[in-house]
Design a protein around this motif. Structure first.
Motif, short mmCIF file in Angstrom:
data_model
loop_
_atom_site.label_atom_id
_atom_site.label_comp_id
_atom_site.label_asym_id
_atom_site.label_seq_id
_atom_site.Cartn_x
_atom_site.Cartn_y
_atom_site.Cartn_z
N ARG A 33 41.44 -12.44 -52.26
CA ARG A 33 42.25 -11.14 -51.50
C ARG A 33 43.39 -11.62 -51.02
N ARG A 34 44.57 -10.95 -51.22
CA ARG A 34 46.00 -11.26 -50.89
C ARG A 34 46.04 -10.93 -49.56
N ARG A 35 46.51 -11.86 -48.74
CA ARG A 35 46.50 -11.60 -47.31
C ARG A 35 47.85 -11.21 -46.78
N PRO A 36 47.89 -10.31 -45.83
CA PRO A 36 49.29 -10.00 -45.31
C PRO A 36 49.88 -11.14 -44.54
N ALA A 37 51.26 -11.13 -44.40
CA ALA A 37 51.94 -12.24 -43.80
C ALA A 37 51.98 -11.81 -42.32
N SER A 38 51.74 -10.78 -41.87
CA SER A 38 51.69 -10.40 -40.53
C SER A 38 50.85 -9.26 -40.15
N VAL A 39 50.46 -9.17 -38.88
CA VAL A 39 49.48 -8.10 -38.52
C VAL A 39 50.04 -6.69 -38.26
N LEU A 40 51.61 -6.71 -38.39
CA LEU A 40 52.48 -5.65 -38.19
C LEU A 40 52.72 -5.14 -39.47
N GLY A 41 53.02 -3.82 -39.41
CA GLY A 41 53.06 -3.16 -40.93
C GLY A 41 54.54 -2.96 -40.85
N GLU A 42 55.10 -2.26 -41.85
CA GLU A 42 56.79 -2.26 -42.11
C GLU A 42 57.35 -1.46 -40.98
N HIS A 43 56.55 -0.37 -40.30
CA HIS A 43 56.80 0.43 -39.22
C HIS A 43 56.86 -0.32 -37.85
N GLY A 44 56.34 -1.65 -38.10
CA GLY A 44 56.41 -2.62 -36.81
C GLY A 44 55.20 -2.49 -35.92
N LYS A 45 54.52 -1.57 -36.32
CA LYS A 45 53.30 -1.54 -35.37
C LYS A 45 52.03 -1.93 -36.12
N LEU A 46 50.69 -1.80 -35.70
CA LEU A 46 49.63 -2.00 -36.62
C LEU A 46 48.59 -0.76 -36.50
N LEU A 101 35.89 -4.86 -50.23
CA LEU A 101 36.16 -6.12 -51.11
C LEU A 101 35.85 -5.94 -52.53
N LEU A 102 34.92 -5.44 -52.73
CA LEU A 102 34.24 -5.44 -54.07
C LEU A 102 35.17 -4.19 -55.00
N LEU A 103 35.57 -3.27 -54.02
CA LEU A 103 36.42 -2.10 -54.76
C LEU A 103 37.78 -2.60 -54.90
N GLY A 104 38.10 -3.63 -54.51
CA GLY A 104 39.38 -4.36 -54.71
C GLY A 104 40.85 -3.62 -53.74
N VAL A 105 40.27 -3.08 -52.49
CA VAL A 105 41.24 -2.31 -51.93
C VAL A 105 41.82 -3.15 -50.57
N LEU A 106 41.64 -4.17 -50.37
CA LEU A 106 41.95 -4.79 -49.16
C LEU A 106 42.85 -6.06 -49.32
N ASP A 107 43.61 -5.88 -50.56
CA ASP A 107 44.71 -6.73 -50.44
C ASP A 107 45.87 -6.33 -49.57
N ASP A 108 46.53 -7.53 -48.86
CA ASP A 108 47.67 -7.04 -48.06
C ASP A 108 47.23 -6.22 -46.93
N LYS A 109 46.07 -6.18 -46.31
CA LYS A 109 45.59 -5.40 -45.27
C LYS A 109 44.89 -6.44 -44.21
N VAL A 110 45.42 -6.01 -42.95
CA VAL A 110 44.76 -6.70 -41.84
C VAL A 110 43.30 -6.14 -41.72
N VAL A 111 42.47 -7.14 -41.90
CA VAL A 111 40.91 -6.86 -41.84
C VAL A 111 40.30 -7.56 -40.47
N ILE A 112 39.58 -6.53 -39.73
CA ILE A 112 39.15 -7.09 -38.60
C ILE A 112 37.56 -6.68 -38.61
N GLY A 113 36.68 -7.96 -38.30
CA GLY A 113 35.24 -7.79 -38.50
C GLY A 113 34.73 -7.32 -37.05
N SER A 114 33.88 -6.14 -37.07
CA SER A 114 33.25 -5.86 -35.93
C SER A 114 31.99 -6.75 -35.59
N MET A 115 31.89 -6.99 -34.34
CA MET A 115 31.09 -8.04 -33.80
C MET A 115 29.68 -7.69 -33.17
N ASN A 116 29.93 -6.97 -32.18
CA ASN A 116 28.70 -6.47 -31.29
C ASN A 116 28.27 -5.07 -31.41
#
Length: 297
Positions: A33-46, A101-116
């Motif tokens: 997966r291609r990872r984003p350079a920043s957590v912020l998008g082009e609009h400066g927000k998440l 991930l298997l669908l290949g749609v998470l490139d360049d996306k900030v991915v957050i895993g839910s924990m509890n």
């Protein structure tokens, strides 16, 4: 599998076939997966699309009590949302994120895993938010940007301290890996057998200040908070960055968008985390609802 967003039965079958015969393909997809350079998008927000509700047994969206139980429909809507300009993140449990991930749609996306996800909706143990999904090590291994945790504080439930302890350790563990800890705090009460969040400014200020103090460092901690009355006073209670959550599908969509817009103008508010309100809008398409939210940024 990269020609999402439409998800006919044959592609659902392909996901199942991959899970049966090539489970290692999930880790391979995460590594590629291609990872984003920043957590912020082009609009400066998440701008994050949330999809961790099913793992807590919360399947309702609007009037449909089982809306999120149809996995093909959920994935199709997630793919449509993630394809929209300005959407730069997604939040989910392993089963949902691994399908994406298997669908290949998470490139360049900030991915957050839910924990509890242990505090299942509508159960006698709903307040017992045990960590049953991702942990800091698995989030780091997958190459994700961080982990999200739900922190409900019930003044009348001594078991709350276990959740506080677990969240504190999770914040420290994520920070040790340089990863975002996204904490969603509430003051909550059990009323007639159901858990209700107290959505007043005073309650949110108390919840926010408790959440901000969790862990050995707050350097990587972000807050995920609802819009309440006197939101400016809530945001003055912390210097931590905050994201506005969408909550249940609103009966008054125009009112919800107006509240989100106003909150985004406050210091400290750095974006939106919205799930059902955009994935199952009361009217119009997913694309229309997402674009309208992105335009608020």
């Amino acid at each position: 599998m990269r020609d999402a967003p439409d998800l006919p039965a044959r592609r659902m079958a392909a996901l199942v076939e991959t899970r049966v015969r090539r489970p290692g393909a999930i880790a391979d997809a995460a590594a590629r997966r291609r990872r984003p350079a920043s957590v912020l998008g082009e609009h400066g927000k998440l701008m994050i699309i949330a999809a961790d509700h099913p793992a807590r047994g919360a399947l309702r969206a609007g009037a449909d009590a089982l809306a999120m139980a149809d996995r093909a429909r959920l994935l199709e809507r997630l793919c449509a949302a993630l394809a929209r300009p300005g959407v730069n993140g997604v939040l989910g449990t392993a089963d949902v994120l691994e399908d994406l991930l298997l669908l290949g749609v998470l490139d360049d996306k900030v991915v957050i895993g839910s924990m509890n996800r242990g505090g299942l909706a509508g159960t006698a143990f709903e307040m017992d938010d045990r960590f049953t999904a991702y942990d800091p090590d698995s989030i780091a291994a997958a190459g994700f940007a961080g982990g999200k945790m739900l922190l409900r504080i019930d003044p009348d439930d001594a078991g709350t301290v276990s959740t506080l302890d677990a969240c504190g350790r999770a914040v420290s563990g994520l920070a040790a890996n340089g990863l975002m800890a996204m904490v969603e705090p509430f003051i909550a009460h059990r009323v007639q057998g159901r858990v209700r969040n107290e959505l007043t400014a005073e309650a949110m200020i108390r919840a926010v200040t408790v959440a901000a103090g969790l862990g050995a460092t707050s350097a990587y901690t972000w807050l995920k908070v609802p819009v309440v009355a006197d939101m400016a006073r809530v945001m003055r209670s912390t210097t931590l960055p905050a994201l506005i959550l969408g909550g249940e599908v609103p009966a008054d969509a125009d009112g919800a968008y107006g509240r989100w817009r106003a909150a985004l103008g406050l210091p400290g508010v750095q974006g939106l985390v919205i799930g059902r309100s955009l994935l199952y809008p009361p009217r119009g398409s997913v694309a229309d609802a997402v674009d309208r939210a992105v335009n608020l940024l």
